[in-house]
Scaffold this motif. Structure first.
Motif, short mmCIF file in Angstrom:
data_model
loop_
_atom_site.label_atom_id
_atom_site.label_comp_id
_atom_site.label_asym_id
_atom_site.label_seq_id
_atom_site.Cartn_x
_atom_site.Cartn_y
_atom_site.Cartn_z
N ALA A 386 0.82 -1.20 0.00
CA ALA A 386 0.00 0.00 0.00
C ALA A 386 0.86 1.26 0.00
O ALA A 386 0.58 2.22 -0.72
CB ALA A 386 -0.93 -0.01 1.21
N ARG A 387 1.91 1.25 0.80
CA ARG A 387 2.78 2.43 0.84
C ARG A 387 3.51 2.63 -0.48
O ARG A 387 3.67 3.75 -0.95
CB ARG A 387 3.80 2.31 1.97
CG ARG A 387 4.61 3.60 2.10
CD ARG A 387 5.76 3.53 3.05
NE ARG A 387 6.52 4.78 3.00
CZ ARG A 387 7.71 4.97 3.55
NH1 ARG A 387 8.28 3.98 4.22
NH2 ARG A 387 8.32 6.13 3.44
N ALA A 388 3.93 1.54 -1.12
CA ALA A 388 4.63 1.65 -2.40
C ALA A 388 3.73 2.28 -3.46
O ALA A 388 4.17 3.15 -4.22
CB ALA A 388 5.12 0.28 -2.85
N VAL A 389 2.48 1.84 -3.52
CA VAL A 389 1.55 2.39 -4.51
C VAL A 389 1.26 3.85 -4.20
O VAL A 389 1.24 4.70 -5.10
CB VAL A 389 0.25 1.57 -4.55
CG1 VAL A 389 -0.75 2.20 -5.52
CG2 VAL A 389 0.55 0.13 -4.97
N TYR A 390 1.01 4.14 -2.93
CA TYR A 390 0.77 5.52 -2.53
C TYR A 390 1.91 6.43 -2.99
O TYR A 390 1.70 7.47 -3.61
CB TYR A 390 0.62 5.61 -1.01
CG TYR A 390 0.63 7.02 -0.49
CD1 TYR A 390 -0.53 7.78 -0.48
CD2 TYR A 390 1.80 7.62 -0.05
CE1 TYR A 390 -0.53 9.09 -0.03
CE2 TYR A 390 1.82 8.92 0.40
CZ TYR A 390 0.64 9.66 0.41
OH TYR A 390 0.67 10.96 0.84
N THR A 391 3.13 6.01 -2.71
CA THR A 391 4.29 6.83 -3.03
C THR A 391 4.44 6.98 -4.54
O THR A 391 4.65 8.09 -5.05
CB THR A 391 5.56 6.20 -2.43
OG1 THR A 391 5.38 6.04 -1.02
CG2 THR A 391 6.76 7.09 -2.68
N ALA A 392 4.35 5.89 -5.27
CA ALA A 392 4.55 5.94 -6.72
C ALA A 392 3.53 6.86 -7.39
O ALA A 392 3.89 7.70 -8.23
CB ALA A 392 4.47 4.54 -7.30
N VAL A 393 2.26 6.70 -7.04
CA VAL A 393 1.22 7.49 -7.69
C VAL A 393 1.39 8.97 -7.39
O VAL A 393 1.39 9.82 -8.30
CB VAL A 393 -0.18 7.00 -7.27
CG1 VAL A 393 -1.26 7.97 -7.76
CG2 VAL A 393 -0.44 5.61 -7.82
N GLU A 394 1.56 9.31 -6.13
CA GLU A 394 1.65 10.73 -5.79
C GLU A 394 2.94 11.36 -6.32
O GLU A 394 2.95 12.51 -6.76
CB GLU A 394 1.50 10.93 -4.29
CG GLU A 394 0.12 10.55 -3.79
CD GLU A 394 -0.37 11.44 -2.66
OE1 GLU A 394 0.41 12.26 -2.15
OE2 GLU A 394 -1.56 11.32 -2.31
N CYS A 395 4.04 10.62 -6.28
CA CYS A 395 5.29 11.18 -6.79
C CYS A 395 5.25 11.34 -8.30
O CYS A 395 5.81 12.31 -8.84
CB CYS A 395 6.47 10.30 -6.39
SG CYS A 395 6.78 10.22 -4.62
N ASN A 396 4.62 10.42 -9.00
CA ASN A 396 4.53 10.50 -10.46
C ASN A 396 3.54 11.56 -10.94
O ASN A 396 3.69 12.10 -12.04
CB ASN A 396 4.10 9.15 -11.04
CG ASN A 396 5.19 8.10 -11.02
OD1 ASN A 396 6.37 8.42 -11.06
ND2 ASN A 396 4.80 6.83 -10.98
N ASP A 397 2.54 11.84 -10.13
CA ASP A 397 1.41 12.66 -10.58
C ASP A 397 1.75 14.11 -10.83
O ASP A 397 1.08 14.77 -11.64
CB ASP A 397 0.29 12.62 -9.53
CG ASP A 397 -0.74 11.53 -9.80
OD1 ASP A 397 -0.57 10.77 -10.77
OD2 ASP A 397 -1.71 11.46 -9.03
N ALA A 398 2.73 14.66 -10.11
CA ALA A 398 2.86 16.12 -10.09
C ALA A 398 4.26 16.53 -9.68
O ALA A 398 5.01 15.72 -9.09
CB ALA A 398 1.84 16.71 -9.13
N PRO A 399 4.64 17.77 -9.92
CA PRO A 399 5.91 18.28 -9.40
C PRO A 399 5.89 18.36 -7.88
O PRO A 399 4.85 18.65 -7.28
CB PRO A 399 6.02 19.68 -10.01
CG PRO A 399 5.05 19.71 -11.13
CD PRO A 399 3.95 18.78 -10.75
N TRP A 400 7.01 18.10 -7.26
CA TRP A 400 7.21 18.26 -5.82
C TRP A 400 8.46 19.11 -5.60
O TRP A 400 9.36 19.11 -6.46
CB TRP A 400 7.43 16.91 -5.15
CG TRP A 400 6.21 16.03 -5.07
CD1 TRP A 400 5.67 15.29 -6.09
CD2 TRP A 400 5.40 15.77 -3.92
NE1 TRP A 400 4.57 14.60 -5.65
CE2 TRP A 400 4.39 14.87 -4.32
CE3 TRP A 400 5.43 16.21 -2.60
CZ2 TRP A 400 3.41 14.40 -3.45
CZ3 TRP A 400 4.46 15.73 -1.72
CH2 TRP A 400 3.47 14.85 -2.14
N PRO A 401 8.58 19.79 -4.49
CA PRO A 401 9.85 20.49 -4.21
C PRO A 401 10.99 19.48 -4.14
O PRO A 401 10.85 18.42 -3.52
CB PRO A 401 9.60 21.13 -2.84
CG PRO A 401 8.13 21.17 -2.68
CD PRO A 401 7.59 19.99 -3.42
N THR A 402 12.08 19.79 -4.79
CA THR A 402 13.24 18.90 -4.76
C THR A 402 14.32 19.40 -3.81
O THR A 402 15.34 18.73 -3.64
CB THR A 402 13.84 18.77 -6.17
OG1 THR A 402 14.16 20.07 -6.66
CG2 THR A 402 12.83 18.11 -7.11
#
Length: 564
Positions: A386-402
């Motif tokens: 569950a955590r892996a899917v959560y992370t992958a989807v949200e990280c792939n979906d949009a820009p994040w501060p780097t």
């Protein structure tokens, strides 16, 4: 003015200021949807849907490890991993179904016309809807279950649906952990290193296909599932995160929609996805935490944790300090306590049992707290997935501060007024700062008048996981939608719960297509009743599952918690 209102106002002012802070990456583009209209992914989705319609779904008995009762039937639907290349690698999504009973529960002799399939997603990202058809056994769902086949499924990456993993589940923390409200610089460095390592693990184990686990692909998968079920138009209900990719579906495929219910809506504004969504969520949990403490204080004669919300906070902080020095049962530290009480911010069904466990612990009995907050190793694989899917989807979906300094600045400021959840939320999402895959631009969710059939939005006014402004923003963006609000309530996911007013609007819409013209307000559900010491049977760790909730996690400290 109540303390909750003060906290909320302070958080709102701060988040307004944060809204001007750049997060990097590409800006949201209102012209993005037209650009997708003739994209390779759109053509690939149409091709995959035609193939799925021809193949259908062969429903049979569910496999033993799915732990499904005999009345449920399971099958699979095949979708492309990459919709731009529909003839490339294919993955299978697992699907469950309970057929419409076709009998009115109020008059079993009266037949009910079948209205098709009702497809449900409980949120996450990372939650499975495979158990959804079981709601047809509950009184609140019998009328809907008479008219609809109830269909759940595991989205891509979840469970048996091309599962994702970022680390060995056996290495999940099984012992006590810390949860400093104001972390030291050395602690921050440790968590930054963990986030980097986790992101690397996702890239290594996910490989080149990791980039295709996105909300847009979840929406495309939904259209293929619709076709496989033989439905010309989709009837869908999404809760929490399910409302977000449901809104993407409505934007991409408005002519394919029959009816849609959005329960506890994520704010679909492209500028919110996902970094600012989590800032808003942390601020909202502070208000809900204050509501919970006020409820405990009103029942001080039962729990003895304090006569005011401030005194209850002192009791909670006393427990944190004790657990930091000597974890309960060798398993429950401050991190586990915070995780257990965070669940109570989602569902007020948990309030009596959490208060009882805290009270018992401070009086010398740690067993209820260990039972409710302790890790369950047997659930490690499900939680890691569950955590892996959560992370992958949200990280792939949009820009994040780097730049870590942006995270540190924004959340240090926020934690001054909203300390309860802020830093825990950071650690859950920080791998996105170090994500190696490409980032998408969030789709501009929006429909024109007459483009989309009327839809129903349900929201609790005090919901912390998906703050109420998200429901209002979704209503503004989906033309013809109606918003039903449970005023003065904060449980996350309100469909099929104890509020008859909410359920009446849900039934009217799904069964008859009727919506309140200008929306509607419902009075709040009754507050939970306190559970006295010695009556622990009523304070078991689980609560009855209903639509709007992910299947309850067995470990509160590592449960699905975002949006979402």
């Amino acid at each position: 003015m109540r303390a909750t209102a003060l906290c909320s106002a302070a958080g709102s002012v701060l988040l307004t200021a944060l809204a001007s802070a750049p997060v990097g990456g590409l800006p949201a583009d209102a012209g993005y949807r037209p650009a997708l209209a003739d994209s390779a992914e759109t053509r690939g989705t149409a091709l995959a849907a035609r193939r799925a319609a021809a193949a259908g779904i062969r429903f049979g008995s569910c496999s033993g490890d799915q732990e499904m009762p005999g009345a449920l039937r399971c099958g699979t639907v095949t979708v492309p991993l990459d919709y731009a290349h529909p003839d490339g690698k294919q993955i299978r999504l697992t699907v469950s179904r309970a057929e419409a009973t076709a009998r009115d529960p109020r008059d079993p002799k009266r037949p009910v016309p079948r209205q098709g399939a009702l497809v449900f997603n409980p949120g996450g990202p990372g939650a499975s809807g495979m158990y959804f058809p079981l709601v047809g056994l509950l009184p609140e769902w019998k009328r809907i279950g008479a008219a609809y086949d109830l269909v759940g499924y595991a989205p891509r990456g979840v469970g048996r649906s091309a599962p994702l993993s970022c680390r060995d589940p056996r290495k999940l923390s099984r012992g006590p952990s810390q949860a400093p409200t104001f972390p030291s610089e050395s602690y921050k460095k440790e968590r930054v290193a963990e986030a980097k390592a986790y992101a690397r693990g996702c890239a290594r184990k996910g490989g080149a296909g990791l980039r295709h686990y996105t909300s847009l692909n979840n929406a495309r998968d939904l259209d293929v599932l619709r076709a496989a079920l033989g439905e010309k138009k989709l009837t869908f209900m999404g809760a929490s995160y399910g409302t977000y990719f449901g809104a993407l579906y409505a934007t991409l495929f408005p002519s394919h929609v029959r009816r849609m219910v959005f329960d506890s809506a994520v704010n679909p504004d492209p500028e919110q996805i996902w970094y600012r969504t989590n800032l808003d969520q942390s601020a909202a949990f502070e208000s809900r935490w204050a509501d919970f403490r006020a409820w405990i204080a009103r029942h001080d004669e039962v729990y003895g944790l304090g006569r005011t919300a401030r005194e209850v906070l002192h009791s909670y902080e006393k427990a944190l300090a004790r657990l930091a020095a000597a974890p309960a049962g060798g398993k429950v530290g401050p991190g586990q306590l915070q995780g257990a009480f965070l669940q109570a911010g989602y569902y007020d069904d948990y309030w009596p049992q959490r208060a009882l466990a805290l009270s018992a612990y401070l009086k010398g009995d740690p067993k209820p707290l260990v039972q409710q907050a302790g890790p369950y190793p047997e659930a490690a694989r499900e939680q890691e997935n569950a955590r892996a899917v959560y992370t992958a989807v949200e990280c792939n979906d949009a820009p994040w501060p780097t730049d870590w300094r942006v995270w540190d600045r924004d959340n240090t400021d926020l934690a001054r007024v909203a300390p309860f959840e802020t830093w825990d939320n950071v650690w859950a999402n920080l791998p996105c700062a170090y994500w190696s895959g490409p980032r998408q631009r969030p789709l501009d969710v929006r429909t024109l008048p007459g483009e989309l059939p009327p839809t129903l939005i349900l929201a609790a006014e005090l919901d912390a996981a998906t703050p109420y402004e998200g429901a209002r923003e979704l209503r503004r963006r989906l033309s013809g939608s109606a918003l039903v609000t449970e005023r003065g309530a904060g449980t996350h996911g309100i469909a099929g719960g104890p509020n008859r007013c909410v359920n009446g609007h849900l039934d009217a819409y799904l069964l008859e297509g009727r919506l309140p013209l200008y929306g509607a307000d419902c009075a709040p559900r009754a507050e939970p009743r306190p559970v006295a010491p010695g009556n622990r049977a009523k304070a078991a760790p689980g609560v009855p599952w209903r639509a709007g909730q992910a299947r309850p996690a067995t470990s509160s400290a590592t449960s699905l918690r975002r949006p979402v």
